[in-house]
Design a protein around this motif. Sequence first.
Motif, PDB file in Angstrom:
ATOM      1  N   THR A 118       1.458  -0.016  -2.730  1.00 22.35           N
ATOM      2  CA  THR A 118       1.762  -1.401  -2.382  1.00 22.35           C
ATOM      3  C   THR A 118       2.058  -2.196  -3.647  1.00 22.35           C
ATOM      4  OG1 THR A 118       0.954  -3.430  -1.336  1.00 22.35           O
ATOM      5  CG2 THR A 118      -0.688  -2.039  -2.409  1.00 22.35           C
ATOM      6  N   THR A 119       3.044  -3.079  -3.561  1.00 19.39           N
ATOM      7  CA  THR A 119       3.392  -3.920  -4.702  1.00 19.39           C
ATOM      8  C   THR A 119       3.263  -5.400  -4.345  1.00 19.39           C
ATOM      9  OG1 THR A 119       5.743  -3.907  -4.120  1.00 19.39           O
ATOM     10  CG2 THR A 119       4.970  -2.184  -5.616  1.00 19.39           C
ATOM     11  N   SER A 120       2.442  -5.711  -3.348  1.00 21.49           N
ATOM     12  CA  SER A 120       2.253  -7.116  -2.985  1.00 21.49           C
ATOM     13  C   SER A 120       1.531  -7.848  -4.108  1.00 21.49           C
ATOM     14  CB  SER A 120       1.460  -7.223  -1.683  1.00 21.49           C
ATOM     15  OG  SER A 120       0.194  -6.606  -1.812  1.00 21.49           O
ATOM     16  N   ALA A 121       1.470  -9.168  -3.996  1.00 19.76           N
ATOM     17  CA  ALA A 121       0.935  -9.999  -5.071  1.00 19.76           C
ATOM     18  C   ALA A 121      -0.479  -9.591  -5.479  1.00 19.76           C
ATOM     19  CB  ALA A 121       0.940 -11.465  -4.638  1.00 19.76           C
ATOM     20  N   ILE A 122      -0.733  -9.603  -6.778  1.00 16.64           N
ATOM     21  CA  ILE A 122      -2.039  -9.273  -7.336  1.00 16.64           C
ATOM     22  C   ILE A 122      -3.064 -10.336  -6.929  1.00 16.64           C
ATOM     23  CG2 ILE A 122      -3.340  -8.975  -9.489  1.00 16.64           C
ATOM     24  CD1 ILE A 122      -1.399  -6.737  -9.170  1.00 16.64           C
ATOM     25  N   ALA A 312      14.827 -14.839  -3.623  1.00 18.31           N
ATOM     26  CA  ALA A 312      13.500 -14.647  -4.217  1.00 18.31           C
ATOM     27  C   ALA A 312      12.448 -15.001  -3.181  1.00 18.31           C
ATOM     28  CB  ALA A 312      13.328 -15.508  -5.473  1.00 18.31           C
ATOM     29  N   SER A 313      11.216 -14.558  -3.445  1.00 17.51           N
ATOM     30  CA  SER A 313      10.107 -14.865  -2.541  1.00 17.51           C
ATOM     31  C   SER A 313       8.815 -14.922  -3.346  1.00 17.51           C
ATOM     32  CB  SER A 313       9.998 -13.812  -1.436  1.00 17.51           C
ATOM     33  OG  SER A 313       9.369 -12.633  -1.924  1.00 17.51           O
ATOM     34  N   MET A 314       7.708 -15.173  -2.632  1.00 16.30           N
ATOM     35  CA  MET A 314       6.401 -15.264  -3.273  1.00 16.30           C
ATOM     36  C   MET A 314       5.553 -14.023  -3.021  1.00 16.30           C
ATOM     37  SD  MET A 314       5.557 -19.259  -2.440  1.00 16.30           S
ATOM     38  CE  MET A 314       4.540 -19.547  -3.881  1.00 16.30           C
ATOM     39  N   SER A 315       6.109 -13.020  -2.344  1.00 16.68           N
ATOM     40  CA  SER A 315       5.303 -11.876  -1.908  1.00 16.68           C
ATOM     41  C   SER A 315       4.810 -11.012  -3.062  1.00 16.68           C
ATOM     42  CB  SER A 315       6.103 -11.014  -0.930  1.00 16.68           C
ATOM     43  OG  SER A 315       7.248 -10.481  -1.551  1.00 16.68           O
ATOM     44  N   LYS A 316       5.532 -10.995  -4.191  1.00 14.80           N
ATOM     45  CA  LYS A 316       5.139 -10.151  -5.323  1.00 14.80           C
ATOM     46  C   LYS A 316       4.394 -10.936  -6.402  1.00 14.80           C
ATOM     47  CE  LYS A 316       7.599  -7.129  -3.180  1.00 14.80           C
ATOM     48  NZ  LYS A 316       6.941  -6.155  -2.270  1.00 14.80           N
ATOM     49  N   THR A 317       4.353 -12.258  -6.272  1.00 17.69           N
ATOM     50  CA  THR A 317       3.784 -13.072  -7.340  1.00 17.69           C
ATOM     51  C   THR A 317       2.619 -13.947  -6.893  1.00 17.69           C
ATOM     52  OG1 THR A 317       5.462 -14.761  -6.904  1.00 17.69           O
ATOM     53  CG2 THR A 317       5.944 -13.149  -8.634  1.00 17.69           C
ATOM     54  N   VAL A 318       2.634 -14.412  -5.653  1.00 15.12           N
ATOM     55  CA  VAL A 318       1.588 -15.335  -5.189  1.00 15.12           C
ATOM     56  C   VAL A 318       0.846 -14.784  -3.979  1.00 15.12           C
ATOM     57  CG1 VAL A 318       1.099 -17.651  -4.293  1.00 15.12           C
ATOM     58  CG2 VAL A 318       2.789 -17.344  -6.111  1.00 15.12           C
ATOM     59  N   SER A 319       1.575 -14.526  -2.890  1.00 11.26           N
ATOM     60  CA  SER A 319       0.935 -14.029  -1.671  1.00 11.26           C
ATOM     61  C   SER A 319       1.984 -13.439  -0.748  1.00 11.26           C
ATOM     62  CB  SER A 319       0.198 -15.159  -0.949  1.00 11.26           C
ATOM     63  OG  SER A 319      -0.232 -14.745   0.335  1.00 11.26           O
ATOM     64  N   ALA A 320       1.760 -12.198  -0.314  1.00  9.54           N
ATOM     65  CA  ALA A 320       2.672 -11.570   0.637  1.00  9.54           C
ATOM     66  C   ALA A 320       2.502 -12.158   2.032  1.00  9.54           C
ATOM     67  CB  ALA A 320       2.442 -10.065   0.670  1.00  9.54           C
ATOM     68  N   SER A 321       1.319 -12.682   2.345  1.00  9.51           N
ATOM     69  CA  SER A 321       1.047 -13.154   3.700  1.00  9.51           C
ATOM     70  C   SER A 321       1.679 -14.510   3.997  1.00  9.51           C
ATOM     71  CB  SER A 321      -0.467 -13.248   3.934  1.00  9.51           C
ATOM     72  OG  SER A 321      -1.040 -14.254   3.123  1.00  9.51           O
ATOM     73  N   ASP A 437      22.176  13.695  -1.220  1.00 10.94           N
ATOM     74  CA  ASP A 437      21.990  14.902  -2.017  1.00 10.94           C
ATOM     75  C   ASP A 437      21.422  14.575  -3.401  1.00 10.94           C
ATOM     76  OD1 ASP A 437      23.025  16.501   0.010  1.00 10.94           O
ATOM     77  OD2 ASP A 437      25.089  16.282  -0.727  1.00 10.94           O
ATOM     78  N   THR A 438      21.330  13.304  -3.727  1.00  2.86           N
ATOM     79  CA  THR A 438      20.805  12.901  -5.034  1.00  2.86           C
ATOM     80  C   THR A 438      19.312  13.185  -5.107  1.00  2.86           C
ATOM     81  OG1 THR A 438      22.443  11.135  -5.174  1.00  2.86           O
ATOM     82  CG2 THR A 438      20.528  10.987  -6.642  1.00  2.86           C
ATOM     83  N   THR A 439      18.893  13.789  -6.199  1.00  4.19           N
ATOM     84  CA  THR A 439      17.485  14.122  -6.391  1.00  4.19           C
ATOM     85  C   THR A 439      16.997  13.554  -7.718  1.00  4.19           C
ATOM     86  OG1 THR A 439      17.768  16.179  -5.142  1.00  4.19           O
ATOM     87  CG2 THR A 439      15.812  15.991  -6.520  1.00  4.19           C
ATOM     88  N   PHE A 440      15.859  12.880  -7.676  1.00  2.65           N
ATOM     89  CA  PHE A 440      15.279  12.308  -8.885  1.00  2.65           C
ATOM     90  C   PHE A 440      14.088  13.117  -9.395  1.00  2.65           C
ATOM     91  CE2 PHE A 440      17.269   8.758  -6.685  1.00  2.65           C
ATOM     92  CZ  PHE A 440      17.944   8.117  -7.709  1.00  2.65           C
ATOM     93  N   HIS A 441      13.395  13.828  -8.481  1.00  4.74           N
ATOM     94  CA  HIS A 441      12.134  14.496  -8.809  1.00  4.74           C
ATOM     95  C   HIS A 441      11.177  13.479  -9.439  1.00  4.74           C
ATOM     96  CE1 HIS A 441      13.930  18.247  -7.733  1.00  4.74           C
ATOM     97  NE2 HIS A 441      14.818  18.201  -8.704  1.00  4.74           N
ATOM     98  N   ALA A 442      10.925  12.403  -8.681  1.00  6.02           N
ATOM     99  CA  ALA A 442      10.111  11.305  -9.201  1.00  6.02           C
ATOM    100  C   ALA A 442       9.283  10.705  -8.079  1.00  6.02           C
ATOM    101  CB  ALA A 442      10.991  10.238  -9.839  1.00  6.02           C
ATOM    102  N   VAL A 443       8.226  10.017  -8.466  1.00  3.56           N
ATOM    103  CA  VAL A 443       7.373   9.285  -7.526  1.00  3.56           C
ATOM    104  C   VAL A 443       7.091   7.902  -8.108  1.00  3.56           C
ATOM    105  CG1 VAL A 443       6.263  11.332  -6.548  1.00  3.56           C
ATOM    106  CG2 VAL A 443       5.274  10.242  -8.572  1.00  3.56           C
ATOM    107  N   ARG A 444       6.767   6.969  -7.212  1.00  8.26           N
ATOM    108  CA  ARG A 444       6.382   5.632  -7.665  1.00  8.26           C
ATOM    109  C   ARG A 444       4.873   5.470  -7.554  1.00  8.26           C
ATOM    110  NH1 ARG A 444       7.587   0.135  -4.458  1.00  8.26           N
ATOM    111  NH2 ARG A 444       5.650   0.846  -3.491  1.00  8.26           N
ATOM    112  N   ILE A 445       4.270   4.985  -8.631  1.00 10.80           N
ATOM    113  CA  ILE A 445       2.831   4.713  -8.665  1.00 10.80           C
ATOM    114  C   ILE A 445       2.662   3.204  -8.802  1.00 10.80           C
ATOM    115  CG2 ILE A 445       0.662   5.123  -9.873  1.00 10.80           C
ATOM    116  CD1 ILE A 445       1.983   7.666 -11.041  1.00 10.80           C
ATOM    117  N   ALA A 446       2.054   2.580  -7.810  1.00  8.27           N
ATOM    118  CA  ALA A 446       1.847   1.130  -7.839  1.00  8.27           C
ATOM    119  C   ALA A 446       0.380   0.821  -8.115  1.00  8.27           C
ATOM    120  CB  ALA A 446       2.275   0.508  -6.514  1.00  8.27           C
TER     121      ALA A 446
END
Length: 478
Positions: A118-122, A312-321, A437-446
Amino acid sequence: MTHIAGDYLPRLPEGNRPIYVRIADAIEQDIDEGVLPGGSRLPPMRNLAFDIGVTIGTISRAYNLIAERGLVVGEVGRGTYVRGKEAAPSPLPAPFRPSQHPVFDLGESSESVMNLDTTSAIHTGQAKIIAEQFADIAANHSHMHMLTDYVPGIPASWREAGSLLLSRPGYTPSPDTVIATNGAHAGIMAVIMTLTAPGERIVFETATYASIARSAALAGRRIVEAPMDEDGILPDAFEKLCARQHPKLLYLMPSLNNPTLARLPSERREKIAEICRRYSVWIIEDAVYAPLSGDDEPPLASLCPELTFHVASMSKTVSASLRAGWIACPPGHAGRVQPAHRMFSGGGSYPMKELASRLVLSGEAERILHKARAVIGRRHALLCKALGEFDLRSNPNCPFAWLMLPEPWRSGPFREAVLQRGIMIAQEDDFKPARSDTTFHAVRIAFAAQYDDERYGEAFAVIADVLQSGVAGHTSVI
C-alpha cells in the motif's frame, strides 16, 4: 516515568466481539481502575501477542484503538504509554463505541500478513487534525444544509485550494481551470469518458498505475503500451505509435512513475509535448506522487497546456480516505469534465471537499507532508541497509521501491515466497496495463502502512533472506 511489570496481562472480557476490541476494552478498564497508572509503559506488542496467543497485528489494532480513545500515546522508539490525567486531550464529540455499534472486522487471517503493498498517506498524527476540522465544519458552518444535501457547485475556495495543490515549479494553474474530484482515479476516468469513445486508443507505459488502464478497458477503450526505460516513456517509440495507431490520449506519471520510480527528463517531456501537439493527442499528467518525488522539472501542463489535464490528490500525502482530488484542465474544458465527473461518480461530498480545501489553504496539508517525508526517510534508510546490495530503485522521499530480482528469481514466484514468510508485496504484473510480453523481473516494496520501524527492519531483512535463498528455497516452484 513509571514502568509496568513485564508480566502484565489484560483480563479479556467474554463475548463475540473481535479480540482486538476486547483487548482494548480490558486495557481501558485497567487504566480506569488504576492498574495502569499515568506514565505506565504498555508491554511491547510482540511480547503481549505471544502471551495472549494472537498476532502482532491484533495487538497493533488494539493499541491503535485505545490511542483513538485518548488513553495512551505512542513514542517512536520508546513504546506506548498511558496518558496522565493532566495530559488528557480535550474531548471530541462522543465517538462510536464498539459496545454500542457493530464493528467491521477483516478477520484474523488478514492480520497474519504484513502489508507492504500500500502507498496510501503515511500516518503522522493527521487523524486528530482531520477530526477537529470535521467537528468545526459540522458545528460552525453557515450553510448547515450542505451537510445533508447534494453539492450544487464548486466554491471559489475549492478551486483556489486545487490551484495551490496542483502548482509545481514554474506552473500555477488558474483557479478557473480547476475542478474538484472524488480522488485522482475518479477524476482521471471522468477525463477519459469526456475525451474518448469506446474503441478509441489510450497509451500507457509498460509499467504504470494499471487500475486506470483496466477501468478504461472495462469502459470499452483500447489499451496501447508504449515502451519505456529507466527514465520513462521513449519518445521515438511513442511517436511511432501515434503515426500507426492514432491514439486519442496518453496517460503518464512523469514526476514519479508507479512502480518503477522513473522520472521523465525535461528533454523527453518537451519531445512528448511536441509529439502530442503534432498528432493531437490529449495528455493526462498524473501528479499524485509529485509532492513526494522532489521533481523540480516543468510539468507537461506547462509545456503543452492546451492538451494536458494535470491531476493530483491527497491520497498519497494527507489521507486516502478523504477521496479528494483536483484537475487543472486545458482552457475551456473544465465545464465539460465537471459534469462528466458528476455523472460518472455520482457527485461529490461537501464535508470531504470542504475539509480537504481547508487543509490545503491553511498549510496543514504541507505540514503533514513534511512529517511524512521524515517517516519515509527513516524507513528508506532501513530498506537500503537491508537490500542495498541488490539492484534497488528507490527515492528517499518516496514510500515504495522497485526491486530488480537477481537470477534465477521471477516476480511471481518471488512474491509467493515472500508471502509464505508473512509479507505481502506487489509483483510486476500488477502494474501492466494489458497482457504483455515485456518482462521486468521486478517487484514493488512499499512502506507506507502503519507499522513501527522495528517491524519494517525485520520485514526488509526477511526479503533479503528470501533473495539470497534462491528459487531452490521456494518449495512451490517446480
